[in-house]
Design a protein around this motif. Structure first.
Motif, short mmCIF file in Angstrom:
data_model
loop_
_atom_site.label_atom_id
_atom_site.label_comp_id
_atom_site.label_asym_id
_atom_site.label_seq_id
_atom_site.Cartn_x
_atom_site.Cartn_y
_atom_site.Cartn_z
N GLN A 19 0.91 -1.21 0.29
CA GLN A 19 -0.12 -0.02 0.06
C GLN A 19 1.03 1.29 0.00
OE1 GLN A 19 -3.24 0.47 3.22
NE2 GLN A 19 -3.63 2.17 2.07
N ILE A 20 1.83 1.01 0.69
CA ILE A 20 2.63 2.34 0.54
C ILE A 20 3.44 3.22 -0.24
CG2 ILE A 20 4.95 3.41 2.16
CD1 ILE A 20 4.20 2.17 4.26
N LEU A 21 4.09 1.73 -0.85
CA LEU A 21 5.18 1.70 -2.95
C LEU A 21 3.98 2.35 -3.66
CD1 LEU A 21 7.14 -0.92 -2.21
CD2 LEU A 21 7.70 1.37 -2.03
N GLU A 22 2.87 1.41 -3.64
CA GLU A 22 1.61 1.91 -4.18
C GLU A 22 1.18 2.91 -4.50
OE1 GLU A 22 -2.54 0.03 -5.92
OE2 GLU A 22 -2.45 0.03 -4.08
N GLU A 23 1.46 3.68 -3.39
CA GLU A 23 0.22 5.09 -3.07
C GLU A 23 1.88 6.42 -3.36
OE1 GLU A 23 -2.22 6.32 -1.82
OE2 GLU A 23 -3.17 4.37 -1.54
N ALA A 24 2.97 6.22 -2.72
CA ALA A 24 3.84 6.28 -3.83
C ALA A 24 3.86 6.54 -5.16
CB ALA A 24 5.10 6.21 -3.24
N TRP A 25 3.94 5.17 -5.85
CA TRP A 25 3.92 5.49 -7.27
C TRP A 25 2.96 5.87 -7.90
CZ3 TRP A 25 7.77 4.10 -10.68
CH2 TRP A 25 7.74 3.52 -12.08
N ARG A 26 1.75 6.10 -7.31
CA ARG A 26 0.75 7.07 -8.59
C ARG A 26 0.85 8.80 -7.66
NH1 ARG A 26 -4.54 4.18 -6.05
NH2 ARG A 26 -4.81 2.02 -6.56
N LEU A 27 1.46 9.17 -7.13
CA LEU A 27 2.21 10.52 -6.75
C LEU A 27 2.90 11.06 -8.79
CD1 LEU A 27 4.50 10.13 -3.43
CD2 LEU A 27 1.58 11.64 -4.28
N PRO A 28 2.65 12.22 -9.00
CA PRO A 28 2.84 13.36 -9.88
C PRO A 28 4.12 13.35 -9.73
CG PRO A 28 2.27 14.75 -8.26
CD PRO A 28 1.64 13.25 -7.77
N LEU A 29 5.03 12.20 -9.90
CA LEU A 29 6.50 12.25 -10.15
C LEU A 29 6.65 12.58 -11.31
CD1 LEU A 29 7.24 9.17 -8.05
CD2 LEU A 29 6.56 10.96 -6.69
N SER A 30 8.19 12.96 -11.26
CA SER A 30 8.76 13.73 -12.47
C SER A 30 9.41 11.84 -13.06
CB SER A 30 10.16 14.90 -12.29
OG SER A 30 11.18 14.15 -11.25
N MET A 31 10.25 12.57 -14.52
CA MET A 31 10.55 11.71 -15.25
C MET A 31 11.88 11.48 -14.23
SD MET A 31 11.95 11.58 -18.70
CE MET A 31 12.98 11.97 -18.58
N ALA A 32 12.45 11.80 -14.03
CA ALA A 32 13.85 11.62 -13.10
C ALA A 32 13.15 10.82 -11.54
CB ALA A 32 14.74 13.15 -12.83
N GLU A 33 12.43 11.23 -11.19
CA GLU A 33 11.96 10.45 -9.93
C GLU A 33 11.47 9.20 -10.69
OE1 GLU A 33 11.02 14.85 -6.84
OE2 GLU A 33 9.38 13.39 -8.82
N ARG A 34 10.29 9.37 -11.18
CA ARG A 34 10.31 7.43 -12.28
C ARG A 34 11.85 6.60 -12.23
NH1 ARG A 34 4.75 6.96 -10.50
NH2 ARG A 34 3.44 8.72 -11.30
N ARG A 35 12.91 7.31 -12.35
CA ARG A 35 13.41 6.61 -13.51
C ARG A 35 14.25 5.50 -12.18
NH1 ARG A 35 15.53 10.50 -17.00
NH2 ARG A 35 16.48 10.79 -15.48
N ASP A 36 14.36 6.49 -10.76
CA ASP A 36 15.13 6.08 -9.61
C ASP A 36 15.12 5.33 -8.80
OD1 ASP A 36 16.77 8.05 -9.92
OD2 ASP A 36 16.17 9.68 -8.75
#
Length: 310
Positions: A19-36
């Protein structure tokens, strides 16, 4: 139930970690943050690797050409594994059960031009050789279109462009490779703000190949003419979301029934007044009346007129 052992550090339940990781993945992250996150999460521990693999396939973000190839290989492995597991299944429910097992539901492609700068001449324009990110995008969409078993549950595709001009994007016909079972399409362009108005002025309207499966459109960072051209290519359109509702309705009043009932500034969008069922003589939007004569028959903008294709 978690039992704390004084000789071992406490361990979070897998459900809570998911649940924690799912909520983090749903955040409007930048491309660099997604890649990290794509790189770091699978390296934390075995449970994080299991969770990350599920999340990264269900709500996929393709951040580079290399990851596009890796993502396709993951889908192929999943397809082959499920095909061998359900090889003995017959009947009409077999394909439905297979689709439920496939995890990929949404794919977001991040297309970034590292050479972009606040100069209109350097905003990406069409050239004889397409960038690697665009080639990877087209290759992935073609593969998904040709083999529906790769992602039978896929219903959403988003294209996020950074440092890219939308003015020539429809010339490449990338949307023609959209899988037919995709129901939601999102196009988002981020270009230098100092030249946004100029890009809106130089856009030339184009005919877009039909996308019969798309029912929901979200388009940001373009111009009303671009939005109308894409919407016209979606005969099954049910909803349209954009950051320029006023401009779209002034240009194409027949799209009023598809836009959100609330405008971008929170003001309600009122229905047009139609005379004789064919001519709309006034459209009320946020209390303002726009007087004109418009053709409102939906077949005009869905099919496209020859003059728009020239």
């Amino acid at each position: 139930m978690v039992i704390n052992n004084p000789h071992r550090p406490p361990v979070l339940p897998v459900e809570l970690s998911y649940q924690i990781l799912e909520e983090a993945w749903r955040l409007p992250l930048s491309m660099a943050e997604r890649r990290d996150l794509l790189v770091a999460l699978p390296l934390v521990c075995t449970s994080f690797r299991w969770i990350a693999n599920r999340l990264f396939l269900r709500d996929a973000h393709v951040v580079s050409p290399a990851y596009a190839a890796h993502f396709l290989s993951l889908l192929q492995q999943q397809r082959d594994r499920l095909a061998s597991t359900h090889s003995n299944d017959d009947g009409p429910d077999a394909s439905l059960a297979l689709a439920r097992c496939c995890r990929c539901q949404s794919i977001t492609f991040h297309i970034y031009d590292p050479d972009s700068s606040p100069n209109l001449l350097l905003v990406r324009l069409p050239s004889s050789s397409s960038p690697a990110a665009c080639n990877a995008l087209e290759t992935t969409l073609r593969a998904l279109s040709r083999d529906a078993a790769l992602a039978p549950a896929l219903h959403r595709v988003a294209l996020h462009y950074t440092g890219w001009s939308f003015t020539h994007e429809l010339e490449h016909a990338r949307l023609a490779h959209l899988p037919p079972h995709v129901r939601a399409l999102e196009l988002r362009f981020v270009t230098p703000p100092a030249f946004a108005q100029r890009l809106r002025q130089i856009y030339v309207r184009r005919y877009v190949l039909p996308m019969p499966g798309v029912r929901s459109l979200r388009i940001y960072g373009t111009c009303p003419a671009f939005i109308a051209d894409v919407a016209r290519a979606c005969p099954a359109l049910e909803s349209l979301e954009t950051d320029d509702v006023r401009g779209v309705l002034e240009l194409q009043p027949s799209l009023l029934s598809f836009v959100s009932p609330m405008a971008g500034d929170g003001a309600p969008v009122k229905s047009p007044v139609v005379s004789q069922g064919t001519k709309a003589r006034s459209v009320e939007w946020s209390g303002n009346v726009i007087s004109a004569k418009y053709e409102t028959r939906t077949r005009d903008w869905k099919r496209g007129r020859r003059g728009d294709a020239k």
